[in-house]
Write a protein that holds these residues in place. Structure first.
Motif, PDB file in Angstrom:
ATOM      1  N   ALA A  26      49.936  30.721  57.124  1.00 11.64           N
ATOM      2  CA  ALA A  26      48.525  30.915  57.459  1.00 11.64           C
ATOM      3  C   ALA A  26      47.665  30.930  56.198  1.00 11.64           C
ATOM      4  O   ALA A  26      48.048  31.464  55.165  1.00 11.64           O
ATOM      5  N   VAL A  27      46.495  30.319  56.302  1.00 10.88           N
ATOM      6  CA  VAL A  27      45.555  30.306  55.190  1.00 10.88           C
ATOM      7  C   VAL A  27      44.752  31.597  55.218  1.00 10.88           C
ATOM      8  O   VAL A  27      44.364  32.079  56.280  1.00 10.88           O
ATOM      9  N   ASP A  28      44.520  32.167  54.052  1.00  9.17           N
ATOM     10  CA  ASP A  28      43.729  33.383  53.961  1.00  9.17           C
ATOM     11  C   ASP A  28      42.334  33.111  54.525  1.00  9.17           C
ATOM     12  O   ASP A  28      41.641  32.195  54.083  1.00  9.17           O
ATOM     13  N   ASP A  29      41.932  33.910  55.510  1.00 10.70           N
ATOM     14  CA  ASP A  29      40.638  33.695  56.161  1.00 10.70           C
ATOM     15  C   ASP A  29      39.471  33.779  55.186  1.00 10.70           C
ATOM     16  O   ASP A  29      38.398  33.232  55.447  1.00 10.70           O
ATOM     17  N   GLU A  30      39.664  34.469  54.075  1.00 12.63           N
ATOM     18  CA  GLU A  30      38.592  34.573  53.089  1.00 12.63           C
ATOM     19  C   GLU A  30      38.255  33.214  52.484  1.00 12.63           C
ATOM     20  O   GLU A  30      37.158  33.011  51.962  1.00 12.63           O
ATOM     21  N   SER A  31      39.194  32.290  52.550  1.00 13.49           N
ATOM     22  CA  SER A  31      38.974  30.948  52.005  1.00 13.49           C
ATOM     23  C   SER A  31      38.313  30.017  53.013  1.00 13.49           C
ATOM     24  O   SER A  31      37.912  28.910  52.656  1.00 13.49           O
ATOM     25  N   LEU A  32      38.215  30.468  54.260  1.00 11.66           N
ATOM     26  CA  LEU A  32      37.678  29.611  55.318  1.00 11.66           C
ATOM     27  C   LEU A  32      36.218  29.948  55.617  1.00 11.66           C
ATOM     28  O   LEU A  32      35.893  31.074  55.980  1.00 11.66           O
ATOM     29  N   ASP A  33      35.373  28.966  55.445  1.00  8.30           N
ATOM     30  CA  ASP A  33      33.962  29.109  55.794  1.00  8.30           C
ATOM     31  C   ASP A  33      33.777  28.429  57.148  1.00  8.30           C
ATOM     32  O   ASP A  33      33.579  27.214  57.224  1.00  8.30           O
ATOM     33  N   THR A  34      33.866  29.216  58.210  1.00  8.00           N
ATOM     34  CA  THR A  34      33.807  28.638  59.555  1.00  8.00           C
ATOM     35  C   THR A  34      32.414  28.132  59.904  1.00  8.00           C
ATOM     36  O   THR A  34      32.264  27.248  60.749  1.00  8.00           O
ATOM     37  N   GLU A  35      31.409  28.667  59.257  1.00  5.73           N
ATOM     38  CA  GLU A  35      30.038  28.214  59.521  1.00  5.73           C
ATOM     39  C   GLU A  35      29.848  26.776  59.035  1.00  5.73           C
ATOM     40  O   GLU A  35      29.265  25.938  59.728  1.00  5.73           O
TER      41      GLU A  35
END
Length: 246
Positions: A26-35
Motif C-alpha cells: 500500500a502507498v502511504d496516503d500522505e503521498s496521495l493527493d486525491t483532489e
C-alpha cells in the motif's frame, strides 16, 4: 458481580474495532493527493529511487517470471532523468511546462521531422481515456505541420493509426504500451528521431491506483520501456534518449 450484571456490562462496553491490516504494497496516503488525482511520491524520487521503485513493482507483478526475465525488464538509475527539480504539481495542466523545462530547446516541442510518423516525444499512459486527456493537455504543441497523435486503442483502429502515421508529420505521440508496441513493430511508428519517453506515472484513479500499481498496466509498461531500441539509447552520449517519469 452476578452473571446478569456481568453480561449487561459487557454489552454496554463499546465494541473494539478490528484494525485493518495495511498491505505491505500500500502507498502511504500522505503521498496521495486525491483532489488533484496525483501520487506525489514521484516528484520526490531521483533516478536511483525510481529504478528501485520500478524494480519493486516488477518483483511484485512479475512473480511468474524468471530472474533473467526480470533482469531484462529492469531499468538502471542512469537511464532515468532526474526531474526532482520540478517544483510544480504533476497535473495535466502542468505537463506542457514540464516538457519545456526538461527540453534543451523548448521551442522544438511544437515542431516535427519532415519525414512522417517520426515523433520526437512519446508519452505513455496506462489507459486510453487517460491518454486522450493527455493528448488534449498537449494541444499547444499541435499544429498543421506537427501533430500530437492519439496512439491508443480507444475508439481508433490500428489501421487508422497506421494511415495517420504514414500521412502526417508527428511531433508527439501519446499512447498505451500495447498499441505503441504494435505500431513500432509494424514499422509505421519510427523511433529514429525520438528524443524522450515520458511516463504518466503520478496520475491515480478513483481507487488511488496509478499505472505502476496494477499488473495489467505495469507489466506492459515495463516491457515497453525495456525494448532494445530504448535501452540501447538510455544515457547514450551520441544519440541519447531521455526517460522521464511525470
Amino acid at each position: 458481580m452476578s452473571n446478569s450484571k456481568k453480561r449487561a456490562a459487557e454489552e454496554a462496553a463499546p465494541a473494539k474495532k478490528a484494525k485493518k491490516r495495511k498491505s505491505k504494497h500500500a502507498v502511504d496516503d500522505e503521498s496521495l493527493d486525491t483532489e488533484l488525482g496525483l501520487n506525489t511520491l514521484f516528484s520526490k524520487m531521483d533516478g536511483q529511487l525510481l529504478a528501485d521503485y520500478h524494480a519493486q513493482k516488477l518483483a511484485r507483478f512479475g512473480a511468474d517470471l524468471s530472474p533473467v526475465e526480470l533482469s531484462d525488464l529492469a531499468i538502471t538509475a542512469s537511464s532515468i532523468t532526474d526531474t526532482t527539480s520540478w517544483q510544480e504539481n504533476r497535473s495535466l495542466e502542468k505537463l506542457p511546462e514540464f516538457l519545456e523545462k526538461f527540453s534543451e530547446h523548448p521551442e522544438s516541442l511544437a515542431r516535427a521531422q519532415k519525414k512522417k510518423g517520426m515523433p520526437h516525444t512519446i508519452v505513455v499512459a496506462g489507459a486510453g481515456l487517460r491518454a486522450a486527456d493527455l493528448t488534449r493537455a498537449l494541444r499547444k504543441f499541435s499544429g498543421k505541420d506537427s501533430l500530437v497523435a492519439k496512439l491508443f486503442a480507444k475508439h481508433m483502429k490500428v489501421e487508422e493509426q497506421v494511415a495517420l502515421l504514414q500521412n502526417k508529420k508527428i511531433g508527439i505521440g501519446v499512447g498505451t504500451p500495447a498499441r505503441l508496441m504494435e505500431l513500432i513493430d509494424n514499422g509505421s511508428l519510427s523511433l529514429d528521431k525520438l528524443q524522450r519517453l515520458v511516463v504518466d506515472a503520478s496520475h491515480i484513479d478513483q481507487k488511488k491506483r496509478g499505472v505502476m500499481d496494477m499488473k495489467d498496466t505495469m507489466m506492459p509498461l515495463a516491457r515497453f520501456l525495456a525494448r532494445k531500441e530504448f535501452k540501447d539509447r538510455y544515457g547514450d552520449e551520441k544519440k541519447p534518449l531521455s526517460l522521464l517519469f511525470y
